[in-house]
Design a protein around this motif. Structure first.
Motif, PDB file in Angstrom:
ATOM      1  N   GLN A 169      21.405  -5.331  12.825  1.00  0.00           N
ATOM      2  CA  GLN A 169      22.005  -4.723  13.769  1.00  0.00           C
ATOM      3  C   GLN A 169      23.483  -4.800  13.383  1.00  0.00           C
ATOM      4  O   GLN A 169      24.424  -4.117  14.167  1.00  0.00           O
ATOM      5  CB  GLN A 169      21.043  -4.803  14.971  1.00  0.00           C
ATOM      6  CG  GLN A 169      20.810  -6.182  15.262  1.00  0.00           C
ATOM      7  CD  GLN A 169      20.284  -6.135  17.048  1.00  0.00           C
ATOM      8  OE1 GLN A 169      19.817  -5.521  17.333  1.00  0.00           O
ATOM      9  NE2 GLN A 169      20.240  -7.418  16.890  1.00  0.00           N
ATOM     10  N   HIS A 170      23.663  -6.327  13.494  1.00  0.00           N
ATOM     11  CA  HIS A 170      24.937  -7.210  13.765  1.00  0.00           C
ATOM     12  C   HIS A 170      26.043  -6.460  12.290  1.00  0.00           C
ATOM     13  O   HIS A 170      26.819  -6.852  12.633  1.00  0.00           O
ATOM     14  CB  HIS A 170      24.785  -8.003  13.833  1.00  0.00           C
ATOM     15  CG  HIS A 170      24.436  -8.697  15.210  1.00  0.00           C
ATOM     16  ND1 HIS A 170      24.814  -7.663  16.358  1.00  0.00           N
ATOM     17  CD2 HIS A 170      22.628  -8.780  15.614  1.00  0.00           C
ATOM     18  CE1 HIS A 170      24.629  -8.627  17.310  1.00  0.00           C
ATOM     19  NE2 HIS A 170      23.282  -8.598  16.641  1.00  0.00           N
ATOM     20  N   TRP A 171      25.779  -5.248  11.978  1.00  0.00           N
ATOM     21  CA  TRP A 171      27.019  -5.344  10.063  1.00  0.00           C
ATOM     22  C   TRP A 171      28.220  -4.620  11.390  1.00  0.00           C
ATOM     23  O   TRP A 171      29.549  -4.472  10.561  1.00  0.00           O
ATOM     24  CB  TRP A 171      26.159  -4.421   9.416  1.00  0.00           C
ATOM     25  CG  TRP A 171      25.498  -4.903   8.298  1.00  0.00           C
ATOM     26  CD1 TRP A 171      23.832  -5.092   8.046  1.00  0.00           C
ATOM     27  CD2 TRP A 171      25.691  -6.146   7.599  1.00  0.00           C
ATOM     28  NE1 TRP A 171      23.641  -5.371   7.127  1.00  0.00           N
ATOM     29  CE2 TRP A 171      24.546  -6.058   7.224  1.00  0.00           C
ATOM     30  CE3 TRP A 171      26.881  -6.842   7.347  1.00  0.00           C
ATOM     31  CZ2 TRP A 171      24.453  -7.452   6.061  1.00  0.00           C
ATOM     32  CZ3 TRP A 171      27.143  -8.486   6.252  1.00  0.00           C
ATOM     33  CH2 TRP A 171      25.563  -8.130   5.764  1.00  0.00           C
ATOM     34  N   THR A 172      27.964  -3.897  12.163  1.00  0.00           N
ATOM     35  CA  THR A 172      28.874  -3.161  13.068  1.00  0.00           C
ATOM     36  C   THR A 172      30.045  -4.076  13.665  1.00  0.00           C
ATOM     37  O   THR A 172      31.132  -3.624  14.952  1.00  0.00           O
ATOM     38  CB  THR A 172      28.188  -1.621  14.129  1.00  0.00           C
ATOM     39  OG1 THR A 172      27.183  -2.586  14.800  1.00  0.00           O
ATOM     40  CG2 THR A 172      27.393  -0.842  12.911  1.00  0.00           C
ATOM     41  N   ASN A 173      29.780  -5.452  13.761  1.00  0.00           N
ATOM     42  CA  ASN A 173      30.173  -6.590  14.697  1.00  0.00           C
ATOM     43  C   ASN A 173      30.598  -6.692  14.395  1.00  0.00           C
ATOM     44  O   ASN A 173      30.994  -7.794  13.219  1.00  0.00           O
ATOM     45  CB  ASN A 173      28.774  -7.347  15.134  1.00  0.00           C
ATOM     46  CG  ASN A 173      29.474  -8.548  16.738  1.00  0.00           C
ATOM     47  OD1 ASN A 173      30.544  -8.690  16.694  1.00  0.00           O
ATOM     48  ND2 ASN A 173      28.678  -9.409  17.086  1.00  0.00           N
ATOM     49  N   PHE A 174      32.126  -6.725  14.236  1.00  0.00           N
ATOM     50  CA  PHE A 174      33.348  -6.943  13.441  1.00  0.00           C
ATOM     51  C   PHE A 174      33.507  -9.131  12.944  1.00  0.00           C
ATOM     52  O   PHE A 174      33.431  -9.830  12.113  1.00  0.00           O
ATOM     53  CB  PHE A 174      34.793  -7.155  14.942  1.00  0.00           C
ATOM     54  CG  PHE A 174      36.027  -7.610  13.757  1.00  0.00           C
ATOM     55  CD1 PHE A 174      36.345  -6.964  12.546  1.00  0.00           C
ATOM     56  CD2 PHE A 174      36.895  -8.875  13.992  1.00  0.00           C
ATOM     57  CE1 PHE A 174      37.743  -8.201  11.701  1.00  0.00           C
ATOM     58  CE2 PHE A 174      37.778  -9.492  13.896  1.00  0.00           C
ATOM     59  CZ  PHE A 174      38.232  -9.211  12.732  1.00  0.00           C
ATOM     60  N   PHE A 178      33.208 -11.267   9.881  1.00  0.00           N
ATOM     61  CA  PHE A 178      34.277 -11.698   9.470  1.00  0.00           C
ATOM     62  C   PHE A 178      33.389 -13.254   9.235  1.00  0.00           C
ATOM     63  O   PHE A 178      34.023 -13.708   8.243  1.00  0.00           O
ATOM     64  CB  PHE A 178      35.429 -11.881  10.298  1.00  0.00           C
ATOM     65  CG  PHE A 178      36.135 -13.668  10.348  1.00  0.00           C
ATOM     66  CD1 PHE A 178      37.093 -13.407   9.740  1.00  0.00           C
ATOM     67  CD2 PHE A 178      35.581 -14.051  11.255  1.00  0.00           C
ATOM     68  CE1 PHE A 178      38.396 -13.892   9.432  1.00  0.00           C
ATOM     69  CE2 PHE A 178      37.211 -15.637  10.755  1.00  0.00           C
ATOM     70  CZ  PHE A 178      37.928 -14.935  10.190  1.00  0.00           C
ATOM     71  N   GLN A 179      32.619 -13.417   9.716  1.00  0.00           N
ATOM     72  CA  GLN A 179      31.889 -14.743   9.671  1.00  0.00           C
ATOM     73  C   GLN A 179      31.275 -14.833   8.505  1.00  0.00           C
ATOM     74  O   GLN A 179      31.325 -15.926   7.729  1.00  0.00           O
ATOM     75  CB  GLN A 179      31.041 -15.462  10.665  1.00  0.00           C
ATOM     76  CG  GLN A 179      31.897 -15.593  12.291  1.00  0.00           C
ATOM     77  CD  GLN A 179      31.278 -15.502  13.287  1.00  0.00           C
ATOM     78  OE1 GLN A 179      29.845 -16.066  13.497  1.00  0.00           O
ATOM     79  NE2 GLN A 179      31.629 -16.382  14.443  1.00  0.00           N
ATOM     80  N   PHE A 180      30.454 -13.777   8.690  1.00  0.00           N
ATOM     81  CA  PHE A 180      29.832 -13.742   7.349  1.00  0.00           C
ATOM     82  C   PHE A 180      30.346 -13.981   5.892  1.00  0.00           C
ATOM     83  O   PHE A 180      29.920 -14.466   4.815  1.00  0.00           O
ATOM     84  CB  PHE A 180      28.732 -12.669   6.634  1.00  0.00           C
ATOM     85  CG  PHE A 180      27.799 -12.003   6.037  1.00  0.00           C
ATOM     86  CD1 PHE A 180      26.836 -12.440   5.437  1.00  0.00           C
ATOM     87  CD2 PHE A 180      29.067 -11.435   4.789  1.00  0.00           C
ATOM     88  CE1 PHE A 180      26.438 -12.217   4.793  1.00  0.00           C
ATOM     89  CE2 PHE A 180      27.396 -11.159   3.891  1.00  0.00           C
ATOM     90  CZ  PHE A 180      26.375 -11.616   3.433  1.00  0.00           C
ATOM     91  N   ILE A 181      31.709 -12.999   5.926  1.00  0.00           N
ATOM     92  CA  ILE A 181      32.819 -12.790   4.963  1.00  0.00           C
ATOM     93  C   ILE A 181      33.035 -14.779   4.582  1.00  0.00           C
ATOM     94  O   ILE A 181      33.443 -14.840   3.060  1.00  0.00           O
ATOM     95  CB  ILE A 181      33.567 -12.012   4.761  1.00  0.00           C
ATOM     96  CG1 ILE A 181      33.053 -10.596   4.973  1.00  0.00           C
ATOM     97  CG2 ILE A 181      34.601 -12.276   3.740  1.00  0.00           C
ATOM     98  CD1 ILE A 181      34.136  -9.740   4.803  1.00  0.00           C
TER      99      ILE A 181
END
Length: 266
Positions: A169-174, A178-181
């Protein structure tokens, strides 16, 4: 893996790094590293989810004697008795700590020991394959990721992990994206620094340095993790592990300084 492929491919195009172009000999030169690589990841994630963090880091110490053994068998290296004693001091500490573990989990122990075998084999074979006359350190990283990115996606799809990831659900959370990338980029940096350490030192030194770092995680896990069950023998075992690791580091650094000194004098 995608971050590794992208970073190294762009760097090669811009002539920042150099590694051989793909040909039919590349898979033969790289084998069995890709299989060990993915086995290392799967067993590592499985064991982490089934053990407390301090216990996981203790059992990971068995990677060290396995690395030493594989370096002797595969690379033909020989180590002095003082180094071997330091290594087995780390293992003695791990035995003491593991023997007093009150949260025993057979499945978790099995996975972490498999992870130890894969990690040791990965370190030794990486040391063997990063010969500049062969693939070099950049070639090993790039082609390893290329060969295993598709099989890894297929495995994750078959286990349901891929579907769970796409519905997160958090793929729309900037902030999350950012932290994932950033974690992907740091993952590449971790692999590169590990290969670089093996290139300039040895697979065993890389493993011991990682073990010393992991012991500090065990100490932090006692205070922060919340799942550590305190036991005096376990605590003593952790301290013996740390002492053995520091002793190994001292002997290695002293040995390296002796090797450098005659050249400096000449």
């Amino acid at each position: 893996m995608a971050a590794t492929i992208l970073i190294l491919y762009v760097s090669k195009l811009n002539k920042i790094v150099h590694f051989p172009d793909f040909d039919k000999s590349i898979p033969v030169k790289l084998f069995p590293l890709p299989l060990i690589y993915v086995g290392n990841h799967i067993s590592g994630l499985s064991s982490t989810s089934k053990l407390s963090l301090p216990m996981f880091t203790v059992l990971r110490k068995f990677t060290i004697p396995l690395t030493l053994l594989l370096e002797v068998i595969i690379l033909g290296k020989r180590y002095p008795l003082s180094i071997i004693v330091s290594v087995f001091a780390i293992i003695l500490g791990a035995f003491i700590a593991a023997g007093s573990d009150l949260s025993f989990n057979l499945e978790g122990y099995t996975f972490v020991l498999l992870n130890d075998i894969f990690t040791a084999a990965n370190g030794v074979y990486t040391k063997q394959k990063i010969d500049p006359k062969e693939l070099g350190k950049y070639g090993v990283l790039f082609y390893n990721a290329c060969f295993m990115v598709v099989p890894t996606v297929i495995i994750s799809f078959s286990t349901g992990d891929f579907q769970q990831a796409t519905h997160f659900q958090h793929w729309t959370n900037f902030l999350f994206v950012f932290q994932f990338i950033l974690s992907c980029l740091l993952g590449f940096l971790l692999m590169y620094s590990t290969v670089l350490c093996s290139h300039y030192n040895s697979a065993l030194t890389t493993t011991v340095v990682g073990a010393i770092k992991n012991i500090s995680i065990a100490y932090i896990g006692m205070l922060i993790g919340g799942d550590y069950i305190f036991n005096m023998l376990n605590f003593i075992g952790l301290n013996i592990c740390m002492a053995g690791g520091l002793r190994y580091s001292f002997l290695t650094l002293r040995g390296n300084s002796k090797l450098v000194q005659p050249g400096d004098e000449e």
